[in-house]
Design a protein around this motif. Structure first.
Motif, PDB file in Angstrom:
ATOM      1  N   GLY A 123       0.776  -1.222   0.000  1.00 31.86           N
ATOM      2  CA  GLY A 123       0.000   0.000   0.000  1.00 31.86           C
ATOM      3  C   GLY A 123       0.817   1.288   0.000  1.00 31.86           C
ATOM      4  N   LEU A 124       0.075   2.401   0.130  1.00 29.09           N
ATOM      5  CA  LEU A 124       0.652   3.747   0.085  1.00 29.09           C
ATOM      6  C   LEU A 124       0.691   4.354   1.480  1.00 29.09           C
ATOM      7  CD1 LEU A 124      -1.333   5.130  -2.999  1.00 29.09           C
ATOM      8  CD2 LEU A 124       0.979   4.163  -3.010  1.00 29.09           C
ATOM      9  N   VAL A 125       1.847   4.873   1.861  1.00 27.27           N
ATOM     10  CA  VAL A 125       1.986   5.593   3.134  1.00 27.27           C
ATOM     11  C   VAL A 125       1.768   7.078   2.851  1.00 27.27           C
ATOM     12  CG1 VAL A 125       3.638   6.358   4.888  1.00 27.27           C
ATOM     13  CG2 VAL A 125       3.453   3.932   4.302  1.00 27.27           C
ATOM     14  N   LEU A 126       0.888   7.701   3.636  1.00 22.85           N
ATOM     15  CA  LEU A 126       0.647   9.143   3.511  1.00 22.85           C
ATOM     16  C   LEU A 126       1.681   9.879   4.358  1.00 22.85           C
ATOM     17  CD1 LEU A 126      -1.034  11.583   2.609  1.00 22.85           C
ATOM     18  CD2 LEU A 126      -2.532  11.176   4.587  1.00 22.85           C
ATOM     19  N   HIS A 127       2.493  10.690   3.678  1.00 23.93           N
ATOM     20  CA  HIS A 127       3.530  11.468   4.359  1.00 23.93           C
ATOM     21  C   HIS A 127       3.049  12.912   4.445  1.00 23.93           C
ATOM     22  CE1 HIS A 127       7.714  13.533   4.067  1.00 23.93           C
ATOM     23  NE2 HIS A 127       7.372  13.394   5.325  1.00 23.93           N
ATOM     24  N   VAL A 128       2.911  13.433   5.661  1.00 22.51           N
ATOM     25  CA  VAL A 128       2.449  14.798   5.871  1.00 22.51           C
ATOM     26  C   VAL A 128       3.597  15.601   6.472  1.00 22.51           C
ATOM     27  CG1 VAL A 128       0.670  16.272   6.880  1.00 22.51           C
ATOM     28  CG2 VAL A 128       0.159  13.865   6.395  1.00 22.51           C
ATOM     29  N   LEU A 129       4.019  16.637   5.752  1.00 30.28           N
ATOM     30  CA  LEU A 129       5.041  17.546   6.255  1.00 30.28           C
ATOM     31  C   LEU A 129       4.340  18.775   6.816  1.00 30.28           C
ATOM     32  CD1 LEU A 129       7.978  18.587   6.550  1.00 30.28           C
ATOM     33  CD2 LEU A 129       7.766  19.499   4.227  1.00 30.28           C
ATOM     34  N   ILE A 130       4.516  19.051   8.099  1.00 32.47           N
ATOM     35  CA  ILE A 130       3.866  20.185   8.751  1.00 32.47           C
ATOM     36  C   ILE A 130       4.923  21.227   9.065  1.00 32.47           C
ATOM     37  CG2 ILE A 130       2.420  20.945  10.685  1.00 32.47           C
ATOM     38  CD1 ILE A 130       2.694  17.272  10.184  1.00 32.47           C
ATOM     39  N   LEU A 131       4.703  22.469   8.602  1.00 36.01           N
ATOM     40  CA  LEU A 131       5.632  23.550   8.872  1.00 36.01           C
ATOM     41  C   LEU A 131       5.251  24.261  10.163  1.00 36.01           C
ATOM     42  CD1 LEU A 131       5.911  25.075   5.291  1.00 36.01           C
ATOM     43  CD2 LEU A 131       7.343  23.319   6.345  1.00 36.01           C
ATOM     44  N   ARG A 132       6.212  24.911  10.767  1.00 35.66           N
ATOM     45  CA  ARG A 132       5.944  25.725  11.937  1.00 35.66           C
ATOM     46  C   ARG A 132       4.974  26.841  11.555  1.00 35.66           C
ATOM     47  NH1 ARG A 132      10.550  28.103  15.918  1.00 35.66           N
ATOM     48  NH2 ARG A 132       9.322  29.626  17.062  1.00 35.66           N
TER      49      ARG A 132
END
Length: 459
Positions: free
Chosen positions: A103-112
């Motif tokens: 499957g697909l892993v959801l990668h979420v990059l959160i900025l300050r």
């Protein structure tokens, strides 16, 4: 806009699976409710930013890949996540695929974030280590607002007489140089440093002869001399009693720079020629100390600390970096926590912040000109620490060769930027020296202003 799917190899996938949940990263299974995951999004955005991987299972401390069957299977997560970032700002999504992983892993990059982000439950979280800490008290929320630059302690009024600042020696001297001349009280009301008949924190800091009388434990500078080069100063290495520097902000900056310079120049270091005095560029000390005093969080009951060691100076100011500013972007971004202080101190003669917004850049450039390493800026839990090191840069020749080991060519302008050398002719002589040694050669097709150099081929 569709979310990009990126194929990664086994080594990259293994690297993700060896990550550990910490201050900047979190791993969650796809089965975890999206609303619960928004706690991590809120916490990262309200702290220093971070990365969330959704589709990673954990069993007894070991992580395994178990992603979404396809992009649409993650729609429920994305819809909930976008409630936290409604304007599409401050985050980035991508799907990660790895054959033969599932499957697909959801990668979420959160900025300050420059604003406060709430989770789906309406609460505010802040990342502390590997945990998303819930803020429950008004004091915690107010501190976060100050950290974000949403509110500022400089605007708080202080229960003391307005005459403390309207009839001070500092104000009289200041008003004599102000154009056009004005009645102090009326002028200060217009500048919002007197509100409802009371001076504000900014007003006291700028115009009181002794702000520390009304703002104790939060408006002095402490200057220490540690006779050591160790990582931390200890009582047994403390040389004499620490100095306490007080007075209005304009004088306090001047006195802090002067006394720090005097203390540094009293230090001798043994080199090939014998004992020599240590020196730092005056403008670097001035700009860093000015920055620490005018941008600190005056809501924190602590002083600015300047520690002089045998091999460095540390300047620590209370409060985290405001808004979206971080140690990585601090030379490029502008955000004034204490806007009134920054604006009004600039009206003093020979203002300490005359080049508004350029202070730290000036400090870094001054260090390079003396061939000293850049200051190191570190954000701690409740303060910002600037480490001004008395460590020489590599020689210009070494820096040129190291640059060419990872770049095809180098120019005079690039060398001047790397080394802080201001003279084109001096750089030309360095190039000539390296060519005589057979280490570099001119790029044949480039001449005049385009002249460039490259490493001599050893083939």
């Amino acid at each position: 806009m569709p979310i990009e799917t990126i194929a990664i190899d086994d080594a990259q996938a293994a690297k993700i699976l060896t990550l550990r949940e910490g201050h900047f990263s979190d791993m969650k299974a796809k089965a975890v409710r999206p609303a619960k995951l928004t706690k991590a999004l809120s916490a990262f955005a309200n702290a220093d930013g971070g990365e969330l991987y959704v589709g990673i299972d954990e069993d007894d401390g070991r992580f395994s890949w178990n992603g979404f069957t396809d992009e649409e299977a993650a729609n429920g997560h994305l819809q909930v996540f976008e409630q936290i970032f409604p304007l599409g700002d401050g985050f980035r999504y991508e799907f990660l695929s790895n054959d033969p992983s599932s499957g697909l892993v959801l990668h979420v990059l959160i900025l300050r974030s420059g604003s406060i982000r709430k989770a789906s439950d309406g609460n505010v979280y802040v990342r502390r280590g590997a945990a998303s800490q819930l803020l429950t008290t008004d004091a915690q929320l107010h501190q976060l607002e100050r950290d974000k630059g949403i509110t500022t302690f400089e605007a708080e009024t202080v229960n003391t007489a307005a005459e403390t600042i309207t009839n001070s020696v500092t104000t009289i001297e200041f008003m004599l140089g102000l154009f056009p001349l004005s009645d102090p009280e009326r002028w200060m009301q217009m500048q919002r440093v007197i509100v409802s008949g009371k001076p504000t924190v900014a007003g006291l800091l700028l115009y009181s002869d002794l702000p520390q009388a009304d703002l104790p434990k939060r408006s002095s500078v402490k200057l220490y001399r540690y006779k050591t080069a160790e990582a931390e100063g200890r009582r047994e290495t403390l040389g004499g009693q620490p100095l306490t520097i007080e007075g209005p902000l304009y004088h306090q900056i001047r006195d802090s720079v002067h006394l720090t310079t005097e203390l540094v120049e009293s230090i001798s270091k043994l080199d090939a020629a014998g004992l020599a005095s240590i020196s730092y560029p005056q403008e670097a000390l001035h700009e860093i100390i000015t920055n620490a005093l005018i941008h600190r969080d005056y809501g924190i009951a602590d002083d600015v600390h300047i520690r002089v060691f045998d091999n460095r100076i540390e300047v620590e100011s209370p409060g985290r970096l405001p808004g979206h500013v971080s140690p990585d972007n601090i030379l490029d971004e502008r955000f004034a926590r204490n806007g009134n202080i920054v604006r009004l101190i600039n009206k003093f003669p020979d203002a300490p912040n005359k080049d508004v917004g350029e202070g730290l850049n000036t400090a870094f450039n001054a260090m390079k000109k003396l061939q000293l390493k850049d200051p190191v800026i570190t954000e701690l839990d409740h303060s910002v620490l600037v480490n001004i090191r008395h460590e020489k840069l590599a020689s210009p020749e070494q820096m040129i060769v190291e640059y060419l080991q990872s770049n095809p060519e180098i120019t005079n302008r690039i060398v001047r930027g790397l080394t802080g050398i201001g003279s084109e002719n001096k750089v030309k002589r360095i190039f000539q020296s390296l060519m005589k040694r057979g280490q570099i050669e001119r790029v044949p097709e480039k001449k005049g202003n385009l002249t460039a150099y490259r490493l001599v081929s050893r083939e």
